[in-house]
Write a protein that holds these residues in place. Structure first.
Motif, PDB file in Angstrom:
ATOM      1  N   MET A 101       0.818  -1.203   0.000  1.00 30.34           N
ATOM      2  CA  MET A 101       0.000   0.000   0.000  1.00 30.34           C
ATOM      3  C   MET A 101       0.857   1.260   0.000  1.00 30.34           C
ATOM      4  SD  MET A 101      -3.086  -1.120   2.595  1.00 30.34           S
ATOM      5  CE  MET A 101      -3.857   0.501   2.531  1.00 30.34           C
ATOM      6  N   VAL A 102       1.921   1.244   0.786  1.00 29.98           N
ATOM      7  CA  VAL A 102       2.816   2.399   0.821  1.00 29.98           C
ATOM      8  C   VAL A 102       3.499   2.574  -0.534  1.00 29.98           C
ATOM      9  CG1 VAL A 102       4.949   3.302   1.834  1.00 29.98           C
ATOM     10  CG2 VAL A 102       3.178   2.343   3.308  1.00 29.98           C
ATOM     11  N   HIS A 103       3.934   1.458  -1.117  1.00 25.01           N
ATOM     12  CA  HIS A 103       4.583   1.528  -2.426  1.00 25.01           C
ATOM     13  C   HIS A 103       3.602   2.037  -3.482  1.00 25.01           C
ATOM     14  CE1 HIS A 103       7.571   0.496  -5.479  1.00 25.01           C
ATOM     15  NE2 HIS A 103       6.574   0.010  -6.195  1.00 25.01           N
ATOM     16  N   TRP A 104       2.343   1.624  -3.392  1.00 26.65           N
ATOM     17  CA  TRP A 104       1.347   2.074  -4.359  1.00 26.65           C
ATOM     18  C   TRP A 104       1.100   3.571  -4.243  1.00 26.65           C
ATOM     19  CZ3 TRP A 104      -3.335   4.553  -4.152  1.00 26.65           C
ATOM     20  CH2 TRP A 104      -4.094   4.547  -5.321  1.00 26.65           C
ATOM     21  N   LEU A 105       0.999   4.063  -3.023  1.00 22.08           N
ATOM     22  CA  LEU A 105       0.735   5.487  -2.827  1.00 22.08           C
ATOM     23  C   LEU A 105       1.833   6.356  -3.411  1.00 22.08           C
ATOM     24  CD1 LEU A 105      -0.712   5.653   0.804  1.00 22.08           C
ATOM     25  CD2 LEU A 105      -1.889   6.218  -1.328  1.00 22.08           C
ATOM     26  N   THR A 106       3.078   5.906  -3.288  1.00 24.85           N
ATOM     27  CA  THR A 106       4.208   6.706  -3.762  1.00 24.85           C
ATOM     28  C   THR A 106       4.569   6.410  -5.212  1.00 24.85           C
ATOM     29  OG1 THR A 106       5.736   5.060  -2.819  1.00 24.85           O
ATOM     30  CG2 THR A 106       5.181   6.960  -1.462  1.00 24.85           C
ATOM     31  N   SER A 107       3.793   5.572  -5.873  1.00 22.39           N
ATOM     32  CA  SER A 107       4.063   5.289  -7.284  1.00 22.39           C
ATOM     33  C   SER A 107       2.795   5.526  -8.102  1.00 22.39           C
ATOM     34  CB  SER A 107       4.577   3.853  -7.462  1.00 22.39           C
ATOM     35  OG  SER A 107       3.671   2.915  -6.898  1.00 22.39           O
ATOM     36  N   ALA A 108       1.917   4.549  -8.155  1.00 24.29           N
ATOM     37  CA  ALA A 108       0.702   4.673  -8.969  1.00 24.29           C
ATOM     38  C   ALA A 108      -0.219   5.773  -8.460  1.00 24.29           C
ATOM     39  CB  ALA A 108      -0.035   3.337  -9.004  1.00 24.29           C
ATOM     40  N   GLY A 109      -0.269   5.970  -7.156  1.00 24.57           N
ATOM     41  CA  GLY A 109      -1.101   7.042  -6.617  1.00 24.57           C
ATOM     42  C   GLY A 109      -0.666   8.402  -7.132  1.00 24.57           C
ATOM     43  N   MET A 110       0.641   8.626  -7.167  1.00 25.16           N
ATOM     44  CA  MET A 110       1.176   9.879  -7.696  1.00 25.16           C
ATOM     45  C   MET A 110       1.007   9.959  -9.207  1.00 25.16           C
ATOM     46  SD  MET A 110       2.182  11.591  -5.124  1.00 25.16           S
ATOM     47  CE  MET A 110       3.063  12.873  -6.013  1.00 25.16           C
ATOM     48  N   VAL A 111       1.138   8.815  -9.881  1.00 26.12           N
ATOM     49  CA  VAL A 111       0.968   8.785 -11.341  1.00 26.12           C
ATOM     50  C   VAL A 111      -0.459   9.187 -11.721  1.00 26.12           C
ATOM     51  CG1 VAL A 111       0.814   7.226 -13.324  1.00 26.12           C
ATOM     52  CG2 VAL A 111       2.817   7.163 -11.839  1.00 26.12           C
ATOM     53  N   ALA A 112      -1.436   8.735 -10.939  1.00 24.68           N
ATOM     54  CA  ALA A 112      -2.832   9.088 -11.219  1.00 24.68           C
ATOM     55  C   ALA A 112      -3.041  10.600 -11.148  1.00 24.68           C
ATOM     56  CB  ALA A 112      -3.754   8.381 -10.233  1.00 24.68           C
ATOM     57  N   ILE A 113      -2.306  11.248 -10.253  1.00 30.22           N
ATOM     58  CA  ILE A 113      -2.389  12.711 -10.150  1.00 30.22           C
ATOM     59  C   ILE A 113      -1.642  13.377 -11.305  1.00 30.22           C
ATOM     60  CG2 ILE A 113      -1.815  14.708  -8.721  1.00 30.22           C
ATOM     61  CD1 ILE A 113      -2.119  12.920  -6.267  1.00 30.22           C
ATOM     62  N   PRO A 141      -3.392  -1.324  -8.677  1.00 29.72           N
ATOM     63  CA  PRO A 141      -3.126  -2.284  -7.594  1.00 29.72           C
ATOM     64  C   PRO A 141      -2.955  -3.712  -8.094  1.00 29.72           C
ATOM     65  CG  PRO A 141      -4.858  -0.768  -6.936  1.00 29.72           C
ATOM     66  CD  PRO A 141      -4.600  -0.513  -8.390  1.00 29.72           C
ATOM     67  N   LEU A 142      -3.714  -4.090  -9.114  1.00 29.59           N
ATOM     68  CA  LEU A 142      -3.568  -5.433  -9.680  1.00 29.59           C
ATOM     69  C   LEU A 142      -2.199  -5.596 -10.335  1.00 29.59           C
ATOM     70  CD1 LEU A 142      -4.652  -8.193 -10.410  1.00 29.59           C
ATOM     71  CD2 LEU A 142      -5.885  -7.151 -12.337  1.00 29.59           C
ATOM     72  N   LEU A 143      -1.744  -4.572 -11.051  1.00 25.85           N
ATOM     73  CA  LEU A 143      -0.411  -4.614 -11.656  1.00 25.85           C
ATOM     74  C   LEU A 143       0.666  -4.738 -10.588  1.00 25.85           C
ATOM     75  CD1 LEU A 143      -0.712  -1.800 -14.367  1.00 25.85           C
ATOM     76  CD2 LEU A 143      -0.984  -4.256 -14.672  1.00 25.85           C
ATOM     77  N   LEU A 144       0.509  -3.972  -9.510  1.00 21.31           N
ATOM     78  CA  LEU A 144       1.493  -3.997  -8.438  1.00 21.31           C
ATOM     79  C   LEU A 144       1.552  -5.367  -7.776  1.00 21.31           C
ATOM     80  CD1 LEU A 144       3.483  -2.664  -6.479  1.00 21.31           C
ATOM     81  CD2 LEU A 144       1.516  -1.857  -5.158  1.00 21.31           C
ATOM     82  N   CYS A 145       0.404  -5.962  -7.510  1.00 18.27           N
ATOM     83  CA  CYS A 145       0.365  -7.270  -6.859  1.00 18.27           C
ATOM     84  C   CYS A 145       1.010  -8.344  -7.723  1.00 18.27           C
ATOM     85  CB  CYS A 145      -1.068  -7.651  -6.519  1.00 18.27           C
ATOM     86  SG  CYS A 145      -1.810  -6.656  -5.200  1.00 18.27           S
ATOM     87  N   LEU A 146       0.784  -8.285  -9.024  1.00 11.32           N
ATOM     88  CA  LEU A 146       1.394  -9.269  -9.925  1.00 11.32           C
ATOM     89  C   LEU A 146       2.914  -9.130  -9.921  1.00 11.32           C
ATOM     90  CD1 LEU A 146      -1.077  -9.048 -12.952  1.00 11.32           C
ATOM     91  CD2 LEU A 146      -0.890 -10.901 -11.282  1.00 11.32           C
ATOM     92  N   SER A 147       3.409  -7.893  -9.940  1.00 10.35           N
ATOM     93  CA  SER A 147       4.855  -7.674  -9.894  1.00 10.35           C
ATOM     94  C   SER A 147       5.425  -8.105  -8.546  1.00 10.35           C
ATOM     95  CB  SER A 147       5.176  -6.196 -10.138  1.00 10.35           C
ATOM     96  OG  SER A 147       4.835  -5.812 -11.440  1.00 10.35           O
ATOM     97  N   ALA A 148       4.689  -7.844  -7.479  1.00  6.57           N
ATOM     98  CA  ALA A 148       5.164  -8.211  -6.141  1.00  6.57           C
ATOM     99  C   ALA A 148       5.249  -9.726  -5.986  1.00  6.57           C
ATOM    100  CB  ALA A 148       4.244  -7.616  -5.080  1.00  6.57           C
ATOM    101  N   ILE A 149       4.288 -10.442  -6.538  1.00  4.92           N
ATOM    102  CA  ILE A 149       4.335 -11.907  -6.487  1.00  4.92           C
ATOM    103  C   ILE A 149       5.554 -12.418  -7.230  1.00  4.92           C
ATOM    104  CG2 ILE A 149       3.197 -14.026  -7.253  1.00  4.92           C
ATOM    105  CD1 ILE A 149       0.524 -12.652  -6.717  1.00  4.92           C
ATOM    106  N   ALA A 150       5.806 -11.873  -8.414  1.00  2.00           N
ATOM    107  CA  ALA A 150       6.985 -12.269  -9.186  1.00  2.00           C
ATOM    108  C   ALA A 150       8.264 -11.947  -8.437  1.00  2.00           C
ATOM    109  CB  ALA A 150       6.973 -11.575 -10.547  1.00  2.00           C
TER     110      ALA A 150
END
Length: 224
Positions: A101-113, A141-150
């Protein structure tokens, strides 16, 4: 682990992220570079730029999201954080969720803005830009989870950093196609809400299931 414990994990991960700002600024700089240079390389044809705007922003967002994913869990394994969590019988899945969640906020969350920059760069109108930002929020979030699993599955491998995108990208491409397709449907006056709802459901499902998978993979990596 209860909600207080999760709050503690969240605060700890957020503080670590703030102490290493350059690590999450690099992906955002990469995103800005890609969407800035893209219009310069394809020309100034308004119609062409508008057609390529949504895919360009999504591709730039995907690259910025997965950049450095090989280091998402590796430092915790090397500095003993993972060992402390296992020995203390803490919930690895909650720790993984907080980290994601922290990684998402500082990556995709900022990208959305930052996707608002697509308006002047690609000539998108405000409505299409808003829908583009929404598609990033519900699909990333789905993209992030797939990368995190890998990343977790290749953690103990010597060349795991190379394998992470090779494993994740084939699974991420359908998400990219559906997300850009939803924005295109709205742009043509059709209803893209079912696709956005499908992406949101996939992201929610991934956020529930992937921490369990990743936690098991991390424990196996620690034992090996």
């Amino acid at each position: 682990m209860n909600t207080v414990d999760f709050s503690t994990l969240w605060q700890r991960e957020w503080q670590i992220k703030q102490q290493n700002k350059m690590q999450w600024l690099y992906p955002l700089v990469l995103f800005l570079i890609i969407i800035t240079l893209f219009p310069l390389t394809v020309g100034s044809e308004p119609k062409l730029l508008k057609q390529l705007g949504v895919p360009a922003v999504w591709i730039a967002g995907l690259l910025s999201l997965v950049m450095g994913m090989d280091n998402l869990f590796k430092p915790a394994l090397e500095n003993g954080t993972l060992a402390q969590l296992v020995v203390a019988r803490a919930s690895l899945s909650l720790w993984v969720l907080a980290r994601l969640m922290v990684h998402w906020l500082t990556s995709a969350g900022m990208v959305a803005i930052l996707a608002i920059l697509a308006m002047p760069l690609f000539g998108l109108d405000a409505r299409d830009t808003l829908i583009l930002s929404v598609s990033i929020v519900v699909g990333s979030p789905l993209l992030l989870c797939l990368s995190a699993i890998a990343s977790s599955l290749t953690l103990s491998l010597k060349n795991g950093a190379i394998l992470v995108p090779l494993m994740a990208l084939p699974m991420q491409l359908p998400v990219l196609i559906f997300a850009t397709g939803a924005v295109d449907l709205f742009a043509t006056g059709m209803n893209g809400l079912p696709i956005l709802a499908l992406l949101l459901a996939g992201s929610i499902f991934a956020l529930i299931l992937s921490p369990l998978i990743i936690a098991y993979a991390l424990k196996m990596a620690w034992l090996s």
